[in-house]
Motif scaffolding. Structure first.
Motif, PDB file in Angstrom:
ATOM      1  N   THR B 200       1.732   2.333   0.692  1.00 36.20           N
ATOM      2  CA  THR B 200       0.306   2.649   0.526  1.00 36.20           C
ATOM      3  C   THR B 200      -0.393   2.976   1.839  1.00 36.20           C
ATOM      4  N   GLN B 207      -2.440   5.471  -3.059  1.00 34.70           N
ATOM      5  CA  GLN B 207      -3.312   4.302  -3.186  1.00 34.70           C
ATOM      6  C   GLN B 207      -3.994   4.293  -4.555  1.00 34.70           C
ATOM      7  N   ASN B 244      -4.909  -2.005   2.448  1.00 37.67           N
ATOM      8  CA  ASN B 244      -4.487  -0.598   2.435  1.00 37.67           C
ATOM      9  C   ASN B 244      -5.148   0.181   1.314  1.00 37.67           C
ATOM     10  N   LEU B 245      -5.209  -0.445   0.134  1.00 43.19           N
ATOM     11  CA  LEU B 245      -5.729   0.254  -1.035  1.00 43.19           C
ATOM     12  C   LEU B 245      -7.223   0.543  -0.914  1.00 43.19           C
ATOM     13  N   ASN B 249     -11.058   4.396   1.124  1.00 45.24           N
ATOM     14  CA  ASN B 249     -10.808   4.978  -0.192  1.00 45.24           C
ATOM     15  C   ASN B 249     -11.970   4.629  -1.134  1.00 45.24           C
ATOM     16  N   ASN B 252     -11.227   3.910  -4.832  1.00 50.60           N
ATOM     17  CA  ASN B 252     -10.677   2.580  -5.103  1.00 50.60           C
ATOM     18  C   ASN B 252     -11.710   1.483  -4.894  1.00 50.60           C
TER      19      ASN B 252
END
Lengths: 213, 1230
Positions: B200, B207, B244-245, B249, B252
């Motif tokens: 990811t 992601q 990371n996700l 982002n 997300n």
């Protein structure tokens, strides 16, 4: 906000047919006339009520461009419903439906409810695909059909809700297993028994139970 | 591959002593895997190869990779051999070299390190290999799944990007990897987490798919199962994947918030207030979790996402839990400062959270918190429970770690951002009234900050100054309140204003950091606050110190920054100067800078702020990681202020007009509410404008429609009129005449037709007559024959002869009048045609006459004009001449008179002298000789004087003669003038003659008309043919005469025109002369003077205009530089502009239509007029036609008469002409 079930949707179809606009109209009740190309996948959510049950719709709006096709395929498997959208003013988008349907059937679970949507019904003067053609296609492939306008919001709500009703029906019939998340259906927090919710008991969380709260 | 082949050729050389080398063994094993048909054999070989794969990594990888991949594809049924193959590949592609690994002698360690990467490259060249691996993940067998996970992890570690793409391409890839998290075998789950962590990294698409595959649920499930922060490394791995996700982002982040996952984070922050201490793992878990929280509410994110997350964090109790950890004891400093940072961002600009934070209290039992030590060390035993105060205490405590102190500053900023009441409360603690009421004196926020500001520690000074910045930023009211703050540093000293104290600090403090803090505070304070500026300017030495700072050149990098800050502060005193201090008005300060520093140098100094490395570091984000305190110089919020005011300041000091620039530039930087109000106002204004314009538009449109309708009806009517008989109407008189001509021609045609009809009739009649004659002849013959039957034959012959002769006579007689008739008719026709031609000719002549009349009129006008001009000229000439001549003559006469008088006097004297001489002579004769001589002498003298006098008189007479000559000259010139005048009179007479000619022409025209009338009369009354012929002859003569006359007249007109041309030339010549004279008479010195003055004035005027243009240019550039107008207004104004344009267009169209309308109505009027005229004419013509009809009837009668005449000699025939049928019957009966 608590809910009984969570349904995952995906929206698929050629680029520029109005997928993102449908989502925006459904979640935000507004229309954005400028075509803003979706990159990969975008996310939206809304709560609806079916038979007095709160149901959360988690909608994944995919990019229609060919370049993103391989990415968007990853979303088929985990979805309970799919809105397959074409543009009634562009026949090519209608002609590509078979391709989309094959793709969806290949990568999704077999119970996924697919709703066929002919969007841009407000542009009657530029219509290129007859309503009867859409109906015939839907009948042939066992889909629900509706013509919508993301611009005027006509039938948008209905499209999302009737898809949800279909899923809910299948759920009641036992076709879907709500405990298998791969189906794109999740039980709401009050239905789960594993203690994954954070508000209530600290039985499974020994460290949180003692002290600071 | 070339490389590896090379190696193989070296390695496969048999080593001495028959002991098989590793490479040989590897080759043998690979051969066995390839060739053996027994599964056991292959399995054993794989196992052996796996054992060798660490030591002989390169050999195994180079030779065995394809074989092993083949095993994976074909031997899927046997988990064991698959496991061995995967393990072997895993070793081959390991990102780190093994201890026991043996490379070539000359092969450096680094080459070994990237061996795994190179094998990975070879492996993933075929995407199917990756798909094969992902497929193997579905095998539940531990021996397959586990090494497969490890192998994929190795692949991703070596070649992340490529593998991410491979996994994206395979539709089920990510979901299979996600299933690893649900694996009951912890090893697989944990290695799956590591895999996901690698997978990811930096790929938003992956992601998103991972998040779609319920990653948040599964990861948080693991975190919960593992016991949150106490959960060890697995929790850390989970949090790393989560981070990371979510990092960078937004999709997300929204999903995380929408999925109610924030609520699931809250339990993480339940920390026991115990002395158990914090393990390193717990610290790193906690820090990671705080980072996740901060990722969601980072001030740089989309504001609506941040706000949504903030409110969830407040409502679900996450903030509350964080605050309780904050107040707990035993929390490590780095965790504590990170918690403070997180709290800062959760409450940042969010009123509800700020209000909540304001109420946070430390637990009632005295905590063994680090803050407490500060309190006791300061010697006062207060018990403080407000979290904010405790934090502030930590901030101004120099023994606290500087990271923590910075975090507190950050937190304070978060608390004060967009929170006017908090700002007001803070400043209020500094004001006298509150201070008196406050019980715990010295422990209010303001007091703590004041202590910090004047402490000996530069960093404490800096922190306190920046804290105060945050208390007044975007809040002009608090800036003004702050002016009221006075304080005394020692109990004995008299209180001095805060600003004065600050001014003293920047003049005296040794530390650059402290001065930077105070300078930033002053800049923020003075910006947009004229009262603060004027307060600053009255502080003695304040300006001179700044000037000195800016003009100094030496110093290190920090001093450069300070000088730049001083320049900026000075610029602000100009920018926000209300000119209340007469010693330092804007203009004076600008002049001061120009004189003492130089504008260029000053501006260069000021822009140094933005070029400083510290600026670049701070401007990006409100919080920066520093390594030590000395790096800290600038603050983010100050950078924002500097950025917004720099360009305006540059322009003001650079010589722009302050008010304009401020109007253009600074109003946009006022408080948001102000801007909003302004926008609203402008929007409302625009709305009103829009509505008005729309209304106007509608009205105009309506008018337009009405006008169009009118135009249509009118044009319809015009068409009607046009089609109602009078074809091709013309408006001009010439056209009308042509029309008349046409009309006449039509009538003529009609007449001709009638004549033709008449002719036809006549010929018919003749025919009938001829028939009749023949018939009757036959009858007579028959009768005669009958008579012959009864008589003798000789008689009959005679009779027959007689009859024949009679018949011939009869025929001749019958034919003669008919022929005559025909001839007459043809001649009549000819005459008629001729008449038509003459009429046409006359008409054209008439037209010509009209044209010449026009021209004559024009000439008359010109002549009149010239006469007028001449008269004017005459007047001027007369004036010009009368004045100087009168004067001159009077002068001359006067002189003449004087000289005459003198002469008279002299003559008188002479007479007297003569008398005296005579007297004397008579006396002398008596008195004697001497006296005589004396007298004679005297007489001689007198005579001499007399002679002199005579000469004088002669001279005078000469003068008089000259004068007379001059006079005569003048008179001559006057005569010349008279002659000119007479020429003019001649011209006038010529003009008169022309007029006479014109009248003659008019008369002749009248004659023409008369002839026309005659013609018409001719047309009307057509008596017998002879008279017609005569008349026609007469008319033709007249016509020729008229033509001659017209020709004569034309030539006359031509000559008169020539004459007028001559006259004009003469007039022109005269005019020139006059102008010359005018010029001569006008060129007086006064005029010259005036002209000079005028020229001077013109010069000034042009200079002023130049200045104006320059100003305009400046304004234009300023307007161009001005920040863009509010976005919503632009389309409106454009719309309005469009509408206005439309309106203008409509108006123009309306005008055009109205014009058209008026034209049409005029046309209509003309047409109606013409119609009536023509109707009149038509009536006339009709009348004439009737007359003609009458004529025709008459003619018929005439014809009948002719017939009668013909039959004079034969009664029978006469009767037969009247009624032939009955006649024949009567003949028969006879």
């Amino acid at each position: 906000m608590s809910y009984a079930y969570l349904f995952k949707y995906i929206i698929i179809g050629d680029t520029g047919v109005g997928k993102s606009c449908l989502l925006l109209q459904f979640t935000d009740k507004r229309f954005q006339p400028v075509h803003d190309l979706t990159i990969g996948v975008e996310f939206g959510a809304r709560m609806i009520t079916i038979e007095d049950k709160q149901i959360k719709l988690q909608i994944w709006d995919t990019a229609g461009q060919e370049a993103f096709r391989s990415i968007t395929r990853s979303y088929y498997r985990g979805a309970a419903g799919a809105l397959l959208v074409y543009d009634i003013t562009r026949r090519d988008t209608f002609n590509h439906l078979t391709q989309w349907l094959d793709d969806a059937r290949q990568h999704s679970n077999s119970n996924m409810v697919i709703m066929l949507i002919g969007n841009k019904s407000d542009l009657e003067s530029r219509r290129d695909v007859k309503k009867e053609e859409g109906e015939a296609f839907a009948r042939e492939h066992g889909l629900i059909f509706m013509e919508t306008s993301a611009k005027t919001a006509a039938n948008v709500e209905e499209a999302f809700i009737s898809t949800a009703k279909e899923i809910y029906m299948k759920l009641q019939e036992g076709v879907f297993d709500p405990n298998n998340e791969a189906n794109g259906i999740k039980l709401g927090p009050q239905h789960t028994q594993g203690g994954t919710n954070m508000t209530g008991s600290g039985a499974t969380t020994p460290y949180s139970s003692s002290g600071c709260c | 591959m070339e490389l590896f082949r090379g190696f193989r050729s070296v390695l496969t050389n048999p080593a001495p002593g028959n002991v098989p080398t590793g490479a040989e063994t590897v080759e043998r094993l690979i051969n066995r895997i390839q060739s053996s048909t027994l599964l056991e054999d292959r399995r054993d070989a794989c196992r052996a190869l796996k054992a060798l794969s660490r030591k002989y990594r390169m050999e195994v990888g180079a030779q065995g990779m394809n074989v092993l991949i083949n095993v994976l594809a074909t031997d899927r049924g046997d988990a064991e051999i698959i496991g061995y193959a995967l393990d072997t590949l895993c070793n081959v592609m390991s990102p780190v070299p093994f201890e026991e690994e043996e490379g070539e002698m000359n092969m450096p360690r680094e080459r070994l390190a990237d061996l795994g990467e190179r094998f990975t490259e070879i492996f993933i060249k075929r995407v199917e290999n990756v798909s094969l691996l992902l497929g193997l993940l579905e095998e539940f067998d531990f021996h397959v799944r586990w090494p497969a996970v490890k192998l994929i992890t190795n692949l991703i570690t070596n070649r992340a990007k490529e593998l991410q793409e491979c996994i994206l391409v395979s539709p089920m890839g990510v979901s299979r990897l996600m299933d690893l998290l649900s694996d009951s075998r912890e090893v697989i789950r944990n290695d799956g987490l590591l895999l996901l962590h690698q997978l990811t990294k930096g790929n938003a698409n992956i992601q998103k798919i991972v998040a779609f595959e319920n990653a948040f649920d599964r990861l948080l499930d693991v975190v919960t199962e593992e016991g949150y922060s106490e959960g060890g490394i697995v929790v850390e791995d989970c949090l790393l994947v989560l981070l990371n996700l979510l990092k960078n982002n937004p999709s997300n982040q929204t999903f995380f918030k929408e999925g109610s996952y924030i609520q699931r984070l809250a339990p993480f922050f339940c920390v026991l207030d115990t002395d158990l201490g914090w393990s390193a793992q717990k610290v790193s878990n906690f820090l990671l979790m705080l980072q996740i929280v901060r990722t969601l509410v980072k001030p740089g994110n989309a504001s609506q996402v941040v706000h949504a997350c903030q409110s969830v964090m407040l409502s679900c109790g996450l903030l509350k839990r964080l605050c309780s950890v904050l107040m707990a004891s035993g929390v490590p400093a780095d965790v504590l400062s990170e918690i403070i940072n997180a709290v800062a961002e959760i409450i940042w600009g969010f009123q509800n959270a700020q209000d909540f934070f304001h109420t946070v209290m430390a637990p009632s039992n005295p905590p063994r918190h680090s803050v407490k030590s500060f309190i006791s060390s300061s010697g006062v035993d207060w018990f403080v429970r407000e979290a904010l105060l405790i934090l502030l205490m930590s901030m101004v405590n120099e023994r606290q770690p500087f990271q923590l102190r910075l975090s507190v500053l950050y937190c304070l900023q978060g608390y004060l951002t967009k929170n006017e009441s908090a700002q007001r409360n803070l400043i209020a603690t500094l004001l006298p009234s509150v201070e008196e009421q406050s019980e715990n004196k010295g422990c209010s926020m303001g007091q703590l900050l004041m202590n910090g500001l004047f402490s000996s520690d530069p960093f404490t000074n800096w922190l306190s100054a920046v804290s105060l910045c945050h208390a007044v930023v975007d809040n002009n009211m608090q800036k003004e309140q702050l002016i009221r703050v006075h304080l005394a540093l020692t109990p004995e000293a008299a209180p001095v204003s805060l600003m004065q104290q600050l001014s003293a600090i920047i003049q005296s403090n040794q530390s650059a950091q402290a001065r930077m803090g105070v300078l930033m505070l002053l800049c923020m304070w003075l910006s947009h606050c004229p009262p603060a500026v004027s307060h600053f300017l009255i502080i003695p030495n304040s300006v001179s110190h700044l000037i000195a700072q800016v003009s100094s050149t030496e110093g290190d990098e920090n001093e450069d920054l300070i000088q730049a800050m001083c320049a900026f502060l000075l610029a602000l005193t100009i920018l926000f100067n209300d000119n209340s201090n007469s010693a330092y008005t804007q203009e004076q300060l600008i002049q001061l800078i120009k004189k003492r520093i130089g504008t260029e140098k000053f501006l260069d100094k000021m822009t140094q702020v933005g070029r400083h490395e510290s600026y670049a570091r701070v401007v990006k984000s409100p919080i920066v990681r520093y390594h030590n305190t000395s790096e800290i110089l600038l603050d983010h919020s100050f950078c924002n202020t500097f950025r917004s005011l720099e360009s305006v300041a540059l322009r003001v000091v650079g010589g722009g007009r302050v008010e304009e620039i401020l109007q253009n530039g600074s109003h946009l930087k006022e408080t948001p509410a102000g801007i909003e109000a302004q926008y609203k106002e402008t929007l409302m204004h625009r709305d009103a404008q829009l509505a008005q314009v729309q209304l106007e538009n509608a009205q105009l449109r309506e008018q337009n429609g009405r006008l169009q309708a009118q135009v249509e009806t009118l044009s319809g009517r015009v068409n009607q009129l046009l089609s109602s008989g009078v074809s091709a109407l013309h408006i001009s008189t010439a056209g009308a005449q042509a029309e008349m001509l046409n009309q006449l021609r039509n009538v003529n045609d009609y007449l001709q037709e009638q004549v033709r009809e008449r002719d036809d009739h006549i010929s018919e009649l003749m025919e009938r007559l001829r028939n009749h004659v023949e018939v009757s002849g036959h009858h007579q013959q028959a009768d005669l024959q009958e008579q012959q039957d009864g008589r003798p034959s000789d008689d009959t012959q005679v009779l027959q002869q007689e009859i024949a002769s009679l018949r011939q006579q009869l025929q001749e007689r019958a034919m003669e009048p008919a022929k005559e008739y025909l001839e007459q008719l043809t001649s009549l026709q000819e005459m008629l045609q001729q008449r038509d031609a003459t009429i046409a000719n006359l008409h054209s002549q008439q037209v010509d006459i009209f044209g010449s009349q026009q021209r004559i009129k024009e000439a008359e006008e010109q002549v009149l004009m010239l006469q007028q001009q001449l008269k004017e000229r005459d007047d001027t000439i007369a004036k010009l001449y009368s004045q100087p001549m009168d004067e001159l003559s009077s002068q001359l006469q006067h002189q003449i008179k004087e000289s005459k008088d003198q002469i008279v006097m002299l003559e008188q004297e002479l007479k007297e002298r003569d008398a005296t001489i005579a007297n004397l002579e008579s006396q002398g004769s008596i008195n004697g000789q001497p006296q005589m001589a004396e007298y004679e002498q005297k007489i001689a003298e007198l005579e001499k004087s007399l002679q002199l006098r005579d000469a004088e008189s002669q001279h005078l007479q000469q003068q008089v003669g000259d004068l007379q000559k001059q006079i005569s000259d003048q008179q001559r010139s006057l005569k010349e003038k008279d002659a000119q005048i007479s020429v003019k009179e001649n011209l006038e007479s010529q003009v008169l003659a022309l007029q006479r000619q014109v009248s003659i022409l008019q008369m002749s025209e009248r004659d023409c008309k008369a002839t026309l009338r005659n013609m018409e009369e001719l047309q009307q009354g057509s008596p017998d043919i002879k008279s017609l012929q005569q008349e026609i002859g007469g008319l033709q003569q007249q016509v020729t005469v008229l033509q001659q006359q017209v020709r004569d007249r034309d030539s006359e007109i031509e000559t008169s025109r020539q004459k007028t041309g001559e006259c004009e030339q003469q007039v022109l010549y005269l005019r020139q002369q006059l102008q010359q004279q005018d010029a001569g008479s006008r060129m007086s010195s006064d005029v010259l003077n005036l002209r000079n003055q005028l020229e001077d004035l013109d010069e000034k005027n042009t200079a002023l205009r130049q200045q104006l243009r320059e100003r305009d240019g400046q304004i234009a550039t300023l307007q161009a530089n001005r920040p863009k107008n509010p976005v919503p207004v632009v389309p409106e104004s454009k719309k309005i502009a469009d509408l206005v344009v439309v309106n203008q267009f409509q108006e123009a169209r309306n005008r055009a239509l109205e014009e058209q309308l008026s034209r049409l109505s005029q046309d209509q009027d003309n047409l109606v007029e013409l119609m009536t005229e023509y109707e009149g004419k038509l009536a006339e013509y009709r009348r004439r036609l009737n007359d003609l009809g009458q004529e025709v009837a008459d003619d018929l009668v005439l014809n009948c008469d002719l017939g009668e005449n013909l039959d004079d000699g034969d009664l029978e025939e006469e009767e037969e002409i009247g009624m032939p049928q009955t006649q024949s019957s009567t003949v028969k009966t006879k």
